[in-house]
Design an enzyme around this catalytic site. Structure first.
Site, PDB file in Angstrom:
ATOM      1  N   ARG A 155      13.753   1.470 -49.593  1.00 56.61           N
ATOM      2  CA  ARG A 155      13.155   1.095 -50.868  1.00 56.61           C
ATOM      3  C   ARG A 155      13.976  -0.012 -51.517  1.00 56.61           C
ATOM      4  O   ARG A 155      15.147  -0.213 -51.199  1.00 56.61           O
ATOM      5  CB  ARG A 155      13.091   2.305 -51.802  1.00 56.61           C
ATOM      6  CG  ARG A 155      12.287   3.480 -51.251  1.00 56.61           C
ATOM      7  CD  ARG A 155      12.367   4.665 -52.197  1.00 56.61           C
ATOM      8  NE  ARG A 155      11.564   5.790 -51.719  1.00 56.61           N
ATOM      9  CZ  ARG A 155      12.019   6.765 -50.949  1.00 56.61           C
ATOM     10  NH1 ARG A 155      13.297   6.751 -50.556  1.00 56.61           N
ATOM     11  NH2 ARG A 155      11.234   7.758 -50.568  1.00 56.61           N
ATOM     12  N   LYS A 180      15.689   8.329 -53.879  1.00 54.72           N
ATOM     13  CA  LYS A 180      14.646   8.656 -54.851  1.00 54.72           C
ATOM     14  C   LYS A 180      14.382  10.154 -54.938  1.00 54.72           C
ATOM     15  O   LYS A 180      14.130  10.690 -56.017  1.00 54.72           O
ATOM     16  CB  LYS A 180      13.360   7.910 -54.479  1.00 54.72           C
ATOM     17  CG  LYS A 180      12.188   8.162 -55.418  1.00 54.72           C
ATOM     18  CD  LYS A 180      10.957   7.418 -54.955  1.00 54.72           C
ATOM     19  CE  LYS A 180       9.764   7.691 -55.861  1.00 54.72           C
ATOM     20  NZ  LYS A 180       8.542   6.987 -55.397  1.00 54.72           N
ATOM     21  N   HIS A 235       7.367  -3.319 -52.439  1.00 54.20           N
ATOM     22  CA  HIS A 235       7.266  -1.982 -51.846  1.00 54.20           C
ATOM     23  C   HIS A 235       6.311  -1.972 -50.657  1.00 54.20           C
ATOM     24  O   HIS A 235       6.396  -1.069 -49.802  1.00 54.20           O
ATOM     25  CB  HIS A 235       6.802  -0.972 -52.899  1.00 54.20           C
ATOM     26  CG  HIS A 235       7.000   0.453 -52.479  1.00 54.20           C
ATOM     27  ND1 HIS A 235       8.247   1.051 -52.404  1.00 54.20           N
ATOM     28  CD2 HIS A 235       6.111   1.405 -52.092  1.00 54.20           C
ATOM     29  CE1 HIS A 235       8.114   2.297 -52.007  1.00 54.20           C
ATOM     30  NE2 HIS A 235       6.830   2.540 -51.806  1.00 54.20           N
ATOM     31  N   ARG A 238       7.967  -1.753 -47.280  1.00 49.72           N
ATOM     32  CA  ARG A 238       8.310  -0.415 -46.773  1.00 49.72           C
ATOM     33  C   ARG A 238       7.136   0.142 -45.971  1.00 49.72           C
ATOM     34  O   ARG A 238       7.332   0.693 -44.883  1.00 49.72           O
ATOM     35  CB  ARG A 238       8.664   0.495 -47.944  1.00 49.72           C
ATOM     36  CG  ARG A 238       8.924   1.953 -47.582  1.00 49.72           C
ATOM     37  CD  ARG A 238       9.496   2.683 -48.793  1.00 49.72           C
ATOM     38  NE  ARG A 238       9.384   4.124 -48.695  1.00 49.72           N
ATOM     39  CZ  ARG A 238      10.229   4.913 -48.054  1.00 49.72           C
ATOM     40  NH1 ARG A 238      11.263   4.381 -47.411  1.00 49.72           N
ATOM     41  NH2 ARG A 238      10.075   6.218 -48.035  1.00 49.72           N
ATOM     42  N   HIS A 262      11.154  10.356 -46.022  1.00 54.74           N
ATOM     43  CA  HIS A 262      10.038  11.175 -46.507  1.00 54.74           C
ATOM     44  C   HIS A 262      10.379  12.655 -46.317  1.00 54.74           C
ATOM     45  O   HIS A 262      10.705  13.087 -45.222  1.00 54.74           O
ATOM     46  CB  HIS A 262       8.748  10.844 -45.745  1.00 54.74           C
ATOM     47  CG  HIS A 262       8.101   9.572 -46.184  1.00 54.74           C
ATOM     48  ND1 HIS A 262       8.317   8.370 -45.537  1.00 54.74           N
ATOM     49  CD2 HIS A 262       7.261   9.301 -47.211  1.00 54.74           C
ATOM     50  CE1 HIS A 262       7.618   7.415 -46.140  1.00 54.74           C
ATOM     51  NE2 HIS A 262       6.972   7.955 -47.161  1.00 54.74           N
ATOM     52  N   TYR A 271      -0.458   7.314 -41.674  1.00 51.59           N
ATOM     53  CA  TYR A 271      -0.106   6.426 -40.564  1.00 51.59           C
ATOM     54  C   TYR A 271      -0.571   6.968 -39.217  1.00 51.59           C
ATOM     55  O   TYR A 271      -0.339   6.336 -38.196  1.00 51.59           O
ATOM     56  CB  TYR A 271       1.416   6.230 -40.507  1.00 51.59           C
ATOM     57  CG  TYR A 271       1.996   5.599 -41.739  1.00 51.59           C
ATOM     58  CD1 TYR A 271       1.993   4.216 -41.915  1.00 51.59           C
ATOM     59  CD2 TYR A 271       2.549   6.379 -42.743  1.00 51.59           C
ATOM     60  CE1 TYR A 271       2.520   3.637 -43.050  1.00 51.59           C
ATOM     61  CE2 TYR A 271       3.084   5.806 -43.883  1.00 51.59           C
ATOM     62  CZ  TYR A 271       3.068   4.441 -44.029  1.00 51.59           C
ATOM     63  OH  TYR A 271       3.602   3.874 -45.160  1.00 51.59           O
TER      64      TYR A 271
END
Length: 384
Positions: A155, A180, A235, A238, A262, A271
């Protein structure tokens, strides 16, 4: 027992107090500062907190959703409004318990905009080349940050917070002590990622990059505007990097999640269509190895022009625009095509040997005699 007396405080003042005493201790303080400034532009900010009702909150929500973002020319997104309401809800909960400026949280009962399925903006080969060239010429630090994002899926905040004492260039690992989601993470650094980092002055300690979040945001905005690249957020890089991890076909979902940070596999479900596409080649067991190798060596469009050399003679210049600085010059068109084919073949072969990604061929302009296709494997078949 009578209820405690309510202390009068406007929403605007409460937001200021929240920023100074609560938000300042959060990782997302800067984002909450921006959202607070937005809310304070509306009439609701002048109301006392104990006077604000669910109707007021719903009205604010609907007004925001009906507005156009002046920067993008598109409607304000539901995610933007949802985050603003989340800030207000947190504020009312704190104020109700600790400040005594309201007795209820009117945000809790109001319908929130639906969470979007997420942006699916992919970086095109042309955009990647143009941004890379622009950053390389204008600012080395921006150049490194741009490519590091594509190599690591980190990020923006994680990249800007990188410190040299947390980077092991020998073993290829960058340690992120705080992310994050509140957990530390070790990010593997590819050979390309390490090479980009080594373009910066390497130190034993200290920040790798000097940009603040707002300074970098401004630099990114200026770059995309000057290059006329629309609707590309930093972003999105990413998302692009994670998409490329799936397209490699050599990493499983758990490995990609470990790289990207994640915590929920649900976040990576978007994805899976990329993974399915990659599995096609594995299911086709009868495909010969030569066909796999040949897939690297496809024709690319090229622009051919006639130029005057210093000796007064004419020459032919061919430029393959999908690559940076890939061009040749020769006295005849046939020789120029042959040289261009050889250079393209060498470029693709080196990339295949190193396992590096190459850009996909761009579109050939229709009915434009100045554009031809350069075939790396059979220059004699290239149309003139």
């Amino acid at each position: 027992m009578p209820s405690p007396r309510i202390r009068k405080m406007s929403l605007s003042r409460a937001l200021d107090k929240y920023l100074k005493t609560v938000s300042v201790h959060k990782k997302g303080h800067q984002q909450e500062f921006y959202r607070s400034n937005v809310i304070k532009r509306y009439p609701i900010a002048l109301r006392n907190m104990d006077e604000i009702t669910t109707v007021d909150i719903a009205t604010y929500r609907d007004v925001r959703l009906a507005e156009i973002n002046p920067r993008t020319g598109k409607p304000i997104t539901g995610n933007t409004v949802r985050l603003e309401l989340a800030l207000l809800s947190s504020l009312f909960n704190i104020a109700r318990v600790e400040w005594g400026t309201c007795r209820t949280n009117p945000v809790e009962l109001v319908r929130k905009p639906k969470v979007s399925s997420g942006r699916d903006r992919r970086l095109t080969s042309s955009e990647e080349r143009r941004l890379s060239r622009y950053f390389r010429e204008k600012n080395l630090m921006l150049y490194v940050i741009f490519h590091l994002a594509l190599e690591t899926a980190m990020r923006q905040g994680e990249i800007l917070a990188l410190r040299w004492e947390h980077i092991d260039l020998r073993h290829g690992v960058a340690h992120l002590p705080e992310t994050k989601n509140g957990h530390s993470r070790d990010v593997p650094l590819s050979r390309r990622a390490r090479n980009f980092l080594q373009m910066m002055p390497v130190n034993l300690h200290g920040n790798v990059f000097d940009y603040t979040a707002s300074g970098f945001k401004n630099a990114w905005r200026i770059a995309t505007q000057r290059l006329r690249i629309e609707d590309l957020h930093f972003h999105d890089l990413r998302h692009e990097a994670i998409s490329r991890f799936f397209e490699l076909g050599s990493l499983n979902v758990m490995e990609i999640a470990a790289i990207s940070g994640h915590r929920s596999m649900n976040m990576l479900k978007r994805y899976t269509h990329l993974r399915a596409w990659q599995l096609v080649s594995k299911l086709d067991a009868r495909r010969r190895q030569t066909q796999k190798v040949a897939a690297w060596f496809v024709p690319y469009p090229a622009h051919i022009t006639t130029i005057n050399e210093e000796n007064g003679q004419k020459a032919h210049r061919i430029e393959i625009g999908d690559f940076d600085n890939l061009h040749v010059t020769a006295t005849t068109k046939e020789e120029a095509v042959h040289r261009a084919s050889e250079v393209l073949l060498r470029t693709l072969a080196i990339a295949a040997q190193k396992g590096e990604r190459v850009p996909s061929p761009g579109a050939l302009p229709v009915n434009d005699p100045d554009y031809i296709m350069i075939c790396p494997l059979n220059p004699g078949s290239t149309p003139l």
